[in-house]
Scaffold this motif. Structure first.
Motif, PDB file in Angstrom:
ATOM      1  N   ALA A  41     -10.614  -6.886  16.098  1.00 28.90           N
ATOM      2  CA  ALA A  41      -9.637  -5.945  15.556  1.00 28.90           C
ATOM      3  C   ALA A  41      -8.940  -5.226  16.707  1.00 28.90           C
ATOM      4  CB  ALA A  41     -10.325  -4.944  14.653  1.00 28.90           C
ATOM      5  N   VAL A  42      -7.905  -4.477  16.398  1.00 27.54           N
ATOM      6  CA  VAL A  42      -7.174  -3.789  17.467  1.00 27.54           C
ATOM      7  C   VAL A  42      -8.067  -2.793  18.205  1.00 27.54           C
ATOM      8  CG1 VAL A  42      -4.788  -4.057  16.750  1.00 27.54           C
ATOM      9  CG2 VAL A  42      -6.185  -2.310  15.663  1.00 27.54           C
ATOM     10  N   GLY A  43      -9.078  -2.270  17.510  1.00 29.43           N
ATOM     11  CA  GLY A  43      -9.953  -1.292  18.147  1.00 29.43           C
ATOM     12  C   GLY A  43     -11.188  -1.895  18.784  1.00 29.43           C
ATOM     13  N   LEU A 102     -13.143  -2.311   3.871  1.00 27.91           N
ATOM     14  CA  LEU A 102     -12.531  -2.030   5.168  1.00 27.91           C
ATOM     15  C   LEU A 102     -11.225  -2.796   5.264  1.00 27.91           C
ATOM     16  CD1 LEU A 102     -13.100  -1.255   8.395  1.00 27.91           C
ATOM     17  CD2 LEU A 102     -13.587  -3.680   8.487  1.00 27.91           C
ATOM     18  N   LEU A 103     -10.288  -2.173   5.924  1.00 28.00           N
ATOM     19  CA  LEU A 103      -9.019  -2.846   6.157  1.00 28.00           C
ATOM     20  C   LEU A 103      -8.684  -2.663   7.625  1.00 28.00           C
ATOM     21  CD1 LEU A 103      -6.940  -4.283   4.341  1.00 28.00           C
ATOM     22  CD2 LEU A 103      -5.665  -2.172   4.309  1.00 28.00           C
ATOM     23  N   ALA A 104      -8.458  -3.734   8.344  1.00 27.58           N
ATOM     24  CA  ALA A 104      -8.202  -3.606   9.773  1.00 27.58           C
ATOM     25  C   ALA A 104      -7.113  -4.559  10.224  1.00 27.58           C
ATOM     26  CB  ALA A 104      -9.484  -3.881  10.555  1.00 27.58           C
ATOM     27  N   GLU A 105      -6.407  -4.149  11.260  1.00 26.75           N
ATOM     28  CA  GLU A 105      -5.432  -5.049  11.853  1.00 26.75           C
ATOM     29  C   GLU A 105      -6.133  -5.842  12.945  1.00 26.75           C
ATOM     30  OE1 GLU A 105      -2.196  -3.288  13.948  1.00 26.75           O
ATOM     31  OE2 GLU A 105      -1.046  -5.150  13.927  1.00 26.75           O
ATOM     32  N   TYR A 144     -10.240   2.460   7.366  1.00 27.97           N
ATOM     33  CA  TYR A 144      -9.015   1.909   7.928  1.00 27.97           C
ATOM     34  C   TYR A 144      -9.093   1.811   9.444  1.00 27.97           C
ATOM     35  CZ  TYR A 144      -7.098   2.932   3.377  1.00 27.97           C
ATOM     36  OH  TYR A 144      -6.867   2.971   2.050  1.00 27.97           O
ATOM     37  N   GLU A 145      -8.500   0.759   9.923  1.00 27.62           N
ATOM     38  CA  GLU A 145      -8.395   0.646  11.364  1.00 27.62           C
ATOM     39  C   GLU A 145      -7.044   0.004  11.687  1.00 27.62           C
ATOM     40  OE1 GLU A 145     -12.023  -0.881  13.219  1.00 27.62           O
ATOM     41  OE2 GLU A 145     -10.721  -1.336  14.901  1.00 27.62           O
ATOM     42  N   PRO A 146      -6.048   0.612  12.226  1.00 27.00           N
ATOM     43  CA  PRO A 146      -6.008   2.025  12.627  1.00 27.00           C
ATOM     44  C   PRO A 146      -5.766   2.954  11.430  1.00 27.00           C
ATOM     45  CG  PRO A 146      -4.015   0.883  13.311  1.00 27.00           C
ATOM     46  CD  PRO A 146      -4.899  -0.138  12.705  1.00 27.00           C
ATOM     47  N   LEU A 157       2.638  -2.565   7.076  1.00 28.45           N
ATOM     48  CA  LEU A 157       2.522  -3.909   7.659  1.00 28.45           C
ATOM     49  C   LEU A 157       2.264  -4.951   6.575  1.00 28.45           C
ATOM     50  CD1 LEU A 157       2.429  -5.260  10.486  1.00 28.45           C
ATOM     51  CD2 LEU A 157      -0.043  -5.095  10.352  1.00 28.45           C
ATOM     52  N   LEU A 158       1.337  -4.594   5.685  1.00 28.59           N
ATOM     53  CA  LEU A 158       1.013  -5.507   4.584  1.00 28.59           C
ATOM     54  C   LEU A 158       2.224  -5.765   3.711  1.00 28.59           C
ATOM     55  CD1 LEU A 158      -2.446  -4.524   3.109  1.00 28.59           C
ATOM     56  CD2 LEU A 158      -1.724  -6.758   3.877  1.00 28.59           C
ATOM     57  N   TYR A 188       0.216   2.847   8.377  1.00 36.51           N
ATOM     58  CA  TYR A 188       0.656   1.735   9.212  1.00 36.51           C
ATOM     59  C   TYR A 188       0.274   0.397   8.573  1.00 36.51           C
ATOM     60  CZ  TYR A 188       0.626  -1.468  13.156  1.00 36.51           C
ATOM     61  OH  TYR A 188       0.822  -2.556  13.958  1.00 36.51           O
ATOM     62  N   LEU A 189      -0.983   0.332   8.110  1.00 35.53           N
ATOM     63  CA  LEU A 189      -1.475  -0.914   7.528  1.00 35.53           C
ATOM     64  C   LEU A 189      -0.742  -1.262   6.242  1.00 35.53           C
ATOM     65  CD1 LEU A 189      -5.301  -0.544   8.067  1.00 35.53           C
ATOM     66  CD2 LEU A 189      -3.811  -2.236   9.091  1.00 35.53           C
ATOM     67  N   MET A 210      -4.557  -9.540   9.433  1.00 34.04           N
ATOM     68  CA  MET A 210      -5.243  -8.427   8.786  1.00 34.04           C
ATOM     69  C   MET A 210      -6.604  -8.902   8.294  1.00 34.04           C
ATOM     70  SD  MET A 210      -2.920  -5.979   8.478  1.00 34.04           S
ATOM     71  CE  MET A 210      -2.510  -5.172   6.988  1.00 34.04           C
ATOM     72  N   LEU A 250      -6.147 -12.398   6.567  1.00 32.81           N
ATOM     73  CA  LEU A 250      -4.756 -12.800   6.375  1.00 32.81           C
ATOM     74  C   LEU A 250      -4.200 -13.070   7.767  1.00 32.81           C
ATOM     75  CD1 LEU A 250      -4.032  -9.924   3.900  1.00 32.81           C
ATOM     76  CD2 LEU A 250      -4.203 -12.312   3.263  1.00 32.81           C
TER      77      LEU A 250
END
Lengths: 286, 139
Positions: free
Chosen positions: B28-30, B42-45, A207-209, A217-218, A213-214, B69, B80
């Motif tokens: 990604a945010v990071g 993996l899941l990332a914003e 996960y990031e972050p 959001l989803l 939270y994710l 995402m 997404l």
């Protein structure tokens, strides 16, 4: 011949109306095609999000977002998707009937209702009916964008997250085919459980972050996407219904005109016959 | 074609891209993320920025998205994408606006021209006129 003249003007005015209904029919037909395309192109997004939420809910059983939890219902929210314009047959009327049906079944259980209205027709209908309206949006046009809907959806999402409403439904038309549109009530929140959540093996995402939270959001994006889909589908329904209604109107005008023409010809014939017999009897008298 | 990965970039309004690629780079945010085939889930914003899809060694497609995402499965990458710039305060403002519209609509019953009511009144007036005409004809 005052009678024949009157009939002639009536035929002419019906003909003019028919021109308008025919034009509206053709406009609706082309708009419908575009609306249906839009409907199809927006479908993958919601499907993907649903799949990801399915994975997540399975992979992270220890964290359950508020949007997945079912709680006792004291107050429910309804989002009602209607069209901005009329002249589309019984489309909106059937939808409101279905909405009121669903609402009254909650009211019988002493559950209060909050309304969110999309479209002018819903606005004028529920304004007269009364009820607690917490949000509304109108004049979305033929190609709405998700940004136009964010505010309306957020009102309801916040209400749900803060516990002010315990269920969220959306009432909109489903396009079965061009001839049939069906009003339907769907539950948006909490998410109805999906089958794909049951999986044989265990795995988890990176996960990031962070996962909570994710997941939240989803969930929000998912509800927005669903509302957007309903709005787009409702537009396709509106155009289809308008096309059918205008076709019926044009056909009716055809029928009326042919009936009136018959009456007109009869009246004309009668007048000529009368005139002739007057002349002949006049000649005979001389 | 085992060294490619299926990439789908979708937004709420439409599908932006769908096809095979050898790698994907997203913001990604990071920080930047490079995804190759057989990446772990993996899941990332995503931040507003570009997504580079390397379809082959020489061909690259670039998409600009305003956030979203990224989901990675061993067999595919799904982006997404948000089409609009999203931030909590912008969303909040939109929500407040929606509420205000509702309140305004409820209060402005007289200033705003109410078609439904006007139509009802017109129907009544037309019926009355019709009745008067009928009465006159009878005399």
């Amino acid at each position: 011949m005052p009678a024949t003249k009157e009939i002639r003007t009536q035929i002419k005015s019906i003909g003019n109306t028919q021109k308008i209904t025919k034009a509206m029919e053709m406009v609706a037909a082309s708009k419908m095609r575009r609306a249906q395309e839009r409907m199809l192109t927006s479908r993958p997004y919601a499907e993907r999000i649903r799949a990801v939420i399915g994975h997540l809910a399975h992979a992270r059983p220890e964290y359950e977002p508020v949007y997945l939890r079912t709680r006792a219902a004291y107050r429910v929210g309804f989002i009602i998707v209607s069209s901005d314009r009329g002249l589309c047959g019984g489309l909106n009327h059937n939808l409101f009937k279905r909405a009121i049906e669903a609402m009254s079944s909650w009211q019988q259980k002493n559950v209060e209702i909050d309304l969110c209205l999309i479209g002018q027709k819903a606005e004028s209908f529920f304004k007269r009916l009364g009820g607690s309206i917490v949000g509304n949006v109108t004049h979305l046009g033929d190609a709405p964008q998700i940004i136009d809907l964010i505010g309306t959806v957020k009102v309801m999402l916040d209400a749900y997250a803060e516990g002010r409403i315990d269920r969220l439904f959306i009432v909109s038309n489903k396009l079965i085919n061009t001839m049939t549109q069906q009003p339907q009530v769907q539950q948006l929140l909490p998410f109805p459980p999906a089958e794909e959540m049951a999986r044989a093996y265990q795995w988890d995402y990176l996960y990031e972050p962070d996962p909570q939270y994710l997941l939240d959001l989803l969930s929000k994006r998912y509800v927005e996407a669903q509302v957007y889909q309903s709005v787009v589908e409702n537009i396709a329904c509106e155009q289809a219904a308008r096309m059918v209604a205008m076709k019926a109107a044009s056909d009716n005008a055809d029928g009326l005109i042919s009936e009136l023409k018959l009456i007109y010809n009869k009246a004309r014939q009668a007048a000529i016959t009368q005139e002739l017999s007057e002349i002949i009897s006049g000649a005979a008298a001389v | 074609m085992s060294n490619t990965i299926k990439v789908d970039i979708v937004s709420a309004e439409k599908e932006l891209f769908s096809g095979q690629a050898i790698s994907v780079v997203a913001t990604a945010v990071g920080g930047e993320l490079g995804i190759l085939p057989k990446h772990t889930p993996l899941l990332a914003e995503l931040k507003p920025g570009e997504i580079r899809v390397n379809i082959s060694e020489t061909q690259t497609e670039i998409f600009y998205i305003s956030g979203g995402m990224l989901e990675v499965q061993p067999d595919g990458v799904t982006v997404l994408a948000d089409t609009a710039l999203r931030a909590d305060d912008i969303d909040e403002a939109a929500a407040i606006q929606a509420k205000q519209r509702a309140e305004q609509m409820l209060h402005e019953q007289h200033t705003d021209f109410d078609y439904a009511k006007a139509r009802a009144e017109l129907a009544v007036a037309a019926a009355q006129l019709h009745a008067i005409q009928k009465l006159r004809e009878r005399r």
